[in-house]
Design an enzyme around this catalytic site. Structure first.
Site, PDB file in Angstrom:
ATOM      1  N   ASP A  69       0.838  -1.203   0.000  1.00 39.97           N
ATOM      2  CA  ASP A  69       0.000   0.000   0.000  1.00 39.97           C
ATOM      3  C   ASP A  69       0.874   1.253   0.000  1.00 39.97           C
ATOM      4  O   ASP A  69       2.015   1.225   0.492  1.00 39.97           O
ATOM      5  CB  ASP A  69      -0.918   0.008   1.221  1.00 39.97           C
ATOM      6  CG  ASP A  69      -1.982  -1.078   1.144  1.00 39.97           C
ATOM      7  OD1 ASP A  69      -2.283  -1.534   0.030  1.00 39.97           O
ATOM      8  OD2 ASP A  69      -2.495  -1.480   2.213  1.00 39.97           O
ATOM      9  N   TYR A 101       7.155  -8.547   8.582  1.00 43.79           N
ATOM     10  CA  TYR A 101       6.695  -7.162   8.726  1.00 43.79           C
ATOM     11  C   TYR A 101       6.954  -6.672  10.144  1.00 43.79           C
ATOM     12  O   TYR A 101       6.944  -7.461  11.101  1.00 43.79           O
ATOM     13  CB  TYR A 101       5.183  -7.048   8.473  1.00 43.79           C
ATOM     14  CG  TYR A 101       4.735  -7.392   7.086  1.00 43.79           C
ATOM     15  CD1 TYR A 101       4.626  -6.414   6.102  1.00 43.79           C
ATOM     16  CD2 TYR A 101       4.390  -8.700   6.748  1.00 43.79           C
ATOM     17  CE1 TYR A 101       4.197  -6.721   4.822  1.00 43.79           C
ATOM     18  CE2 TYR A 101       3.962  -9.025   5.471  1.00 43.79           C
ATOM     19  CZ  TYR A 101       3.858  -8.036   4.511  1.00 43.79           C
ATOM     20  OH  TYR A 101       3.442  -8.351   3.243  1.00 43.79           O
ATOM     21  N   ASP A 103      -6.579   0.631   8.732  1.00 37.81           N
ATOM     22  CA  ASP A 103      -5.299   1.287   8.977  1.00 37.81           C
ATOM     23  C   ASP A 103      -5.559   2.739   9.361  1.00 37.81           C
ATOM     24  O   ASP A 103      -6.714   3.145   9.547  1.00 37.81           O
ATOM     25  CB  ASP A 103      -4.353   1.158   7.774  1.00 37.81           C
ATOM     26  CG  ASP A 103      -4.911   1.815   6.506  1.00 37.81           C
ATOM     27  OD1 ASP A 103      -5.840   2.643   6.600  1.00 37.81           O
ATOM     28  OD2 ASP A 103      -4.408   1.487   5.409  1.00 37.81           O
ATOM     29  N   ARG A 132      -3.216  -5.514   8.354  1.00 37.07           N
ATOM     30  CA  ARG A 132      -4.269  -4.616   8.846  1.00 37.07           C
ATOM     31  C   ARG A 132      -5.338  -5.410   9.594  1.00 37.07           C
ATOM     32  O   ARG A 132      -5.766  -5.032  10.690  1.00 37.07           O
ATOM     33  CB  ARG A 132      -4.932  -3.890   7.677  1.00 37.07           C
ATOM     34  CG  ARG A 132      -4.112  -2.813   7.024  1.00 37.07           C
ATOM     35  CD  ARG A 132      -4.874  -2.170   5.890  1.00 37.07           C
ATOM     36  NE  ARG A 132      -4.896  -2.981   4.678  1.00 37.07           N
ATOM     37  CZ  ARG A 132      -5.752  -2.836   3.686  1.00 37.07           C
ATOM     38  NH1 ARG A 132      -6.703  -1.913   3.772  1.00 37.07           N
ATOM     39  NH2 ARG A 132      -5.681  -3.573   2.611  1.00 37.07           N
TER      40      ARG A 132
END
Length: 309
Positions: free
Chosen positions: A40, A68, A82, A181
């Site tokens: 994103d 991550y 988010d 998310r």
């Protein structure tokens, strides 16, 4: 001379993965450029880019595990899950979360889990992406998907967290298709509060790590001084998740023509097997889905030409 190789790119915030591909096509003066899984715009991190003949292995890099580092915000949830979305639910009460409560919640979401993708995602339902439905204000049933979480590590050292809004950082090792998310929302649910993901960075993608990566500005510089070849990984690097064997010379002709063959023993416990010819990837084979004891080609590579780097 044609440019071929896998470029470990560090995608900076504020651009899409497609923006990176567009810019690299201009920098490298080649159209054959593809990324290995979208990030994103507000997310930065490792984004392997396949150039030239290595676009053939982009899907296999995409399918490899990811790491991550995320910040989870407890206190309110958003429509996008988010920090960019409108607030959906807020809990303004004073909260207290102990370290053990948090570790228990993280442990409950390790292994195989189910997720419902965010409405603002590229998952397709009836041929349209979920974010297209969301932007049009159309309610649609989202598919339940399975995801695999290898581990979730709590990066903060606090013994407890208190306040109306609480933030903590985690490191996630996971399989393809995991929505971090959504994982943040699920952590909040396990703790009994609305939550969202407030920050995210991808630090690893398959074998590619943050330390390996170049920014677009750095790529531009090395492309101009002619040293980019030193930073590119070869085709075989993109297939390193699979075992490999040198092809028997007697099998070259049949394999070159994509014939079904007797199954190699390594395919008993492996999804795919790379056959090399003079140490170069030649063919990728898989177990035949219908013919017992046989294998069939998944993808053919042939041999590199003289103009390939």
């Amino acid at each position: 001379m044609a440019i071929n190789g896998i470029l470990p790119l560090w995608k900076e915030k504020g651009m899409t993965s497609h923006d990176c591909v567009f810019k690299l096509r201009k920098i490298l003066k080649t159209k054959k450029v593809g990324h290995t899984g979208t990030l994103d715009p507000e997310v930065d991190g490792v984004l392997p880019i396949c150039i030239g003949n290595t676009t053939k292995v982009a899907e296999y890099i995409t399918n490899q595990g990811k790491t991550y580092e995320a910040e989870v915000a407890i206190g309110f949830s958003t429509e996008t899950e988010d920090a960019t979305g409108e607030v959906v639910e807020r809990n303004g009460q004073e909260k207290k979360i102990t370290r053990q409560e948090l570790l228990t919640a993280l442990d409950s979401l390790t292994g195989e889990i189910t997720q419902i993708p965010p409405m603002y995602s590229a998952v397709k339902v009836n041929g349209k992406k979920l974010y297209e439905y969301a932007r049009a204000g159309i309610a649609v049933e989202r598919p339940v998907r399975k995801a695999w979480i290898d581990s979730i590590e709590l990066l903060d050292n606090a013994a407890e967290w208190t306040g109306t809004d609480i933030h903590f950082r985690i490191r996630i090792q996971c399989g393809k298709g995991t929505y971090i998310r959504t994982l943040a929302v699920q952590i909040g649910e396990a703790l009994g509060y609305p939550a969202h993901m407030s920050k995210l960075t991808r630090t690893e993608s398959g074998k590619f790590k943050q330390a390996d990566c170049l920014t677009l500005a750095q790529v531009d510089e090395i492309a101009q001084n002619g040293t980019i070849g030193r930073f590119l990984k070869p085709l075989m690097y993109g297939l390193s998740a699979f075992p490999s064997v040198e092809v028997d010379p007697k099998m070259v002709f049949a394999m070159k023509n994509g014939q079904v063959m007797d199954m190699h023993p390594l395919l008993e416990k492996n999804e795919l097997l790379v056959f090399t010819l003079n140490d170069n990837p030649f063919a990728l084979y898989k177990k035949h889905p219908e013919k017992k004891g046989k294998m069939k080609p998944e993808k053919m590579f042939g041999l590199p030409t003289e103009d390939e780097v």
